[in-house]
Design a protein around this motif. Structure first.
Motif, PDB file in Angstrom:
ATOM      1  N   HIS A  91       0.847  -1.203   0.000  1.00 13.60           N
ATOM      2  CA  HIS A  91       0.000   0.000   0.000  1.00 13.60           C
ATOM      3  C   HIS A  91       0.878   1.247   0.000  1.00 13.60           C
ATOM      4  N   VAL A  92       0.238   2.413  -0.114  1.00 11.60           N
ATOM      5  CA  VAL A  92       1.000   3.659  -0.180  1.00 11.60           C
ATOM      6  C   VAL A  92       1.767   3.871   1.121  1.00 11.60           C
ATOM      7  N   ASN A  93       3.044   4.174   0.977  1.00 15.62           N
ATOM      8  CA  ASN A  93       3.875   4.505   2.124  1.00 15.62           C
ATOM      9  C   ASN A  93       3.406   5.845   2.689  1.00 15.62           C
ATOM     10  N   ASN A  94       3.331   5.938   4.010  1.00 15.09           N
ATOM     11  CA  ASN A  94       2.823   7.159   4.660  1.00 15.09           C
ATOM     12  C   ASN A  94       3.616   8.413   4.293  1.00 15.09           C
ATOM     13  N   ALA A  95       4.868   8.273   3.947  1.00 14.83           N
ATOM     14  CA  ALA A  95       5.671   9.439   3.566  1.00 14.83           C
ATOM     15  C   ALA A  95       5.066  10.145   2.352  1.00 14.83           C
ATOM     16  N   PHE A  96       4.388   9.390   1.491  1.00 11.17           N
ATOM     17  CA  PHE A  96       3.780  10.013   0.309  1.00 11.17           C
ATOM     18  C   PHE A  96       2.557  10.840   0.685  1.00 11.17           C
ATOM     19  N   TYR A  97       1.893  10.503   1.779  1.00  7.26           N
ATOM     20  CA  TYR A  97       0.782  11.342   2.230  1.00  7.26           C
ATOM     21  C   TYR A  97       1.278  12.765   2.476  1.00  7.26           C
ATOM     22  N   LEU A  98       2.471  12.886   3.062  1.00  5.16           N
ATOM     23  CA  LEU A  98       3.041  14.209   3.319  1.00  5.16           C
ATOM     24  C   LEU A  98       3.370  14.930   2.017  1.00  5.16           C
ATOM     25  N   LYS A  99       3.885  14.203   1.039  1.00  2.00           N
ATOM     26  CA  LYS A  99       4.165  14.815  -0.263  1.00  2.00           C
ATOM     27  C   LYS A  99       2.866  15.282  -0.915  1.00  2.00           C
ATOM     28  N   TRP A 100       1.818  14.477  -0.797  1.00  2.00           N
ATOM     29  CA  TRP A 100       0.522  14.861  -1.355  1.00  2.00           C
ATOM     30  C   TRP A 100      -0.014  16.113  -0.672  1.00  2.00           C
ATOM     31  N   VAL A 101       0.105  16.158   0.646  1.00  2.00           N
ATOM     32  CA  VAL A 101      -0.359  17.322   1.409  1.00  2.00           C
ATOM     33  C   VAL A 101       0.393  18.563   0.957  1.00  2.00           C
ATOM     34  N   GLN A 102       1.703  18.455   0.798  1.00  2.00           N
ATOM     35  CA  GLN A 102       2.489  19.603   0.358  1.00  2.00           C
ATOM     36  C   GLN A 102       2.022  20.072  -1.014  1.00  2.00           C
ATOM     37  N   LYS A 103       1.845  19.153  -1.952  1.00  2.00           N
ATOM     38  CA  LYS A 103       1.379  19.533  -3.286  1.00  2.00           C
ATOM     39  C   LYS A 103       0.006  20.204  -3.221  1.00  2.00           C
ATOM     40  N   ALA A 104      -0.890  19.638  -2.420  1.00  3.14           N
ATOM     41  CA  ALA A 104      -2.255  20.157  -2.342  1.00  3.14           C
ATOM     42  C   ALA A 104      -2.311  21.542  -1.703  1.00  3.14           C
ATOM     43  N   VAL A 105      -1.572  21.739  -0.612  1.00  2.00           N
ATOM     44  CA  VAL A 105      -1.569  23.052   0.065  1.00  2.00           C
ATOM     45  C   VAL A 105      -0.974  24.108  -0.849  1.00  2.00           C
ATOM     46  N   LEU A 106       0.122  23.801  -1.523  1.00  2.00           N
ATOM     47  CA  LEU A 106       0.735  24.775  -2.427  1.00  2.00           C
ATOM     48  C   LEU A 106      -0.147  25.054  -3.637  1.00  2.00           C
ATOM     49  N   ALA A 107      -0.837  24.044  -4.141  1.00  2.00           N
ATOM     50  CA  ALA A 107      -1.776  24.261  -5.249  1.00  2.00           C
ATOM     51  C   ALA A 107      -2.933  25.145  -4.788  1.00  2.00           C
ATOM     52  N   HIS A 108      -3.396  24.938  -3.561  1.00  2.00           N
ATOM     53  CA  HIS A 108      -4.455  25.780  -2.991  1.00  2.00           C
ATOM     54  C   HIS A 108      -4.007  27.234  -2.961  1.00  2.00           C
ATOM     55  N   TRP A 109      -2.795  27.482  -2.460  1.00  4.31           N
ATOM     56  CA  TRP A 109      -2.231  28.831  -2.403  1.00  4.31           C
ATOM     57  C   TRP A 109      -2.182  29.447  -3.810  1.00  4.31           C
ATOM     58  N   ARG A 110      -1.669  28.689  -4.782  1.00  4.74           N
ATOM     59  CA  ARG A 110      -1.548  29.215  -6.142  1.00  4.74           C
ATOM     60  C   ARG A 110      -2.914  29.465  -6.788  1.00  4.74           C
ATOM     61  N   SER A 111      -3.936  28.741  -6.354  1.00  3.75           N
ATOM     62  CA  SER A 111      -5.268  28.932  -6.938  1.00  3.75           C
ATOM     63  C   SER A 111      -5.928  30.223  -6.454  1.00  3.75           C
ATOM     64  N   ILE A 112      -5.472  30.765  -5.336  1.00  2.00           N
ATOM     65  CA  ILE A 112      -6.101  31.946  -4.749  1.00  2.00           C
ATOM     66  C   ILE A 112      -5.215  33.187  -4.854  1.00  2.00           C
ATOM     67  N   ALA A 113      -3.926  33.020  -4.695  1.00  2.00           N
ATOM     68  CA  ALA A 113      -3.006  34.165  -4.716  1.00  2.00           C
ATOM     69  C   ALA A 113      -2.761  34.631  -6.146  1.00  2.00           C
ATOM     70  N   SER A 114      -2.441  35.914  -6.277  1.00  2.00           N
ATOM     71  CA  SER A 114      -2.090  36.460  -7.583  1.00  2.00           C
ATOM     72  C   SER A 114      -0.692  35.974  -7.973  1.00  2.00           C
ATOM     73  N   PHE A 115      -0.339  36.175  -9.221  1.00  2.00           N
ATOM     74  CA  PHE A 115       0.984  35.805  -9.719  1.00  2.00           C
ATOM     75  C   PHE A 115       2.070  36.488  -8.888  1.00  2.00           C
ATOM     76  N   ASP A 116       1.903  37.783  -8.632  1.00  2.00           N
ATOM     77  CA  ASP A 116       2.901  38.528  -7.847  1.00  2.00           C
ATOM     78  C   ASP A 116       2.985  38.021  -6.412  1.00  2.00           C
ATOM     79  N   GLU A 117       1.844  37.679  -5.813  1.00  2.00           N
ATOM     80  CA  GLU A 117       1.844  37.161  -4.436  1.00  2.00           C
ATOM     81  C   GLU A 117       2.530  35.807  -4.364  1.00  2.00           C
ATOM     82  N   VAL A 118       2.287  34.963  -5.355  1.00  2.62           N
ATOM     83  CA  VAL A 118       2.944  33.652  -5.391  1.00  2.62           C
ATOM     84  C   VAL A 118       4.454  33.830  -5.490  1.00  2.62           C
ATOM     85  N   ASN A 119       4.899  34.772  -6.304  1.00  6.15           N
ATOM     86  CA  ASN A 119       6.342  35.006  -6.463  1.00  6.15           C
ATOM     87  C   ASN A 119       6.975  35.684  -5.261  1.00  6.15           C
TER      88      ASN A 119
END
Length: 172
Positions: A26-54
């Motif tokens: 089954h999925v190693n728990n370490a990948f859950y953390l990688k998924w969380v990181q990707k999801a949180v950063l994608a959330h930020w990029r979906s709401i913040a402006s280009f300048d805010e992201v940079n």
């Protein structure tokens, strides 16, 4: 501290890949953390402006994972991300990891906002934090503001002063 009681949920899908499977099948728990990181950063990029992201970087400070069920090769999982509160330069998230209706894991995650130039912790402007908040009965001050704004979607909605249905300013 800004408590975000109506954080807009952000959904992020992941297809489980062979390299994420451990010796137990089954999925190693370490990948859950990688998924969380990707999801949180994608959330930020979906709401913040280009300048805010940079201008802002995010560093994970702490993750607390409660596992409920195993995840397997071929599964499509959905991470639902919600910002719960902001305290200074810190942001606190809750993430639900699901396969269909099955809850696979629950994650509490804290992050620090870093200024991209100085690499020091920095607070987000209140108007940026406000974009993470769902305002179900909000409307624009006037149609003139709406027309002059020029942006679309959520960014357009929160860039003007928002009003409750009774005409009072939100957050008052």
């Amino acid at each position: 501290m800004t408590t975000v009681t109506n954080g807009i949920p952000y959904r992020f899908e992941i297809a489980v890949r062979p390299e994420e499977i451990d010796f137990m099948g089954h999925v190693n728990n370490a990948f859950y953390l990688k998924w969380v990181q990707k999801a949180v950063l994608a959330h930020w990029r979906s709401i913040a402006s280009f300048d805010e992201v940079n201008a802002h970087l995010w560093v994970a400070l702490k993750h607390e994972i409660t596992n409920h069920r195993a995840t397997f090769l071929g599964d499509i999982v959905c991470l639902t991300v919600r910002l719960k509160n902001v305290q200074g330069a810190r942001a606190f998230y809750e993430i639900l990891i699901q396969r269909g209706q099955d809850i696979l894991a629950e994650v509490k995650s804290s992050w620090c906002c870093i200024d991209a130039q100085t690499l020091r912790p920095t607070r987000l402007a209140r108007e940026v934090v406000e974009r993470f908040i769902q305002r179900p009965h909000a409307r624009y001050n006037s149609s003139a503001e709406q027309a002059s704004n020029g942006r679309t979607g959520l960014t357009k909605t929160v860039s003007s002063k928002l009003r409750n249905e009774d005409g009072s300013e939100l957050g008052q």
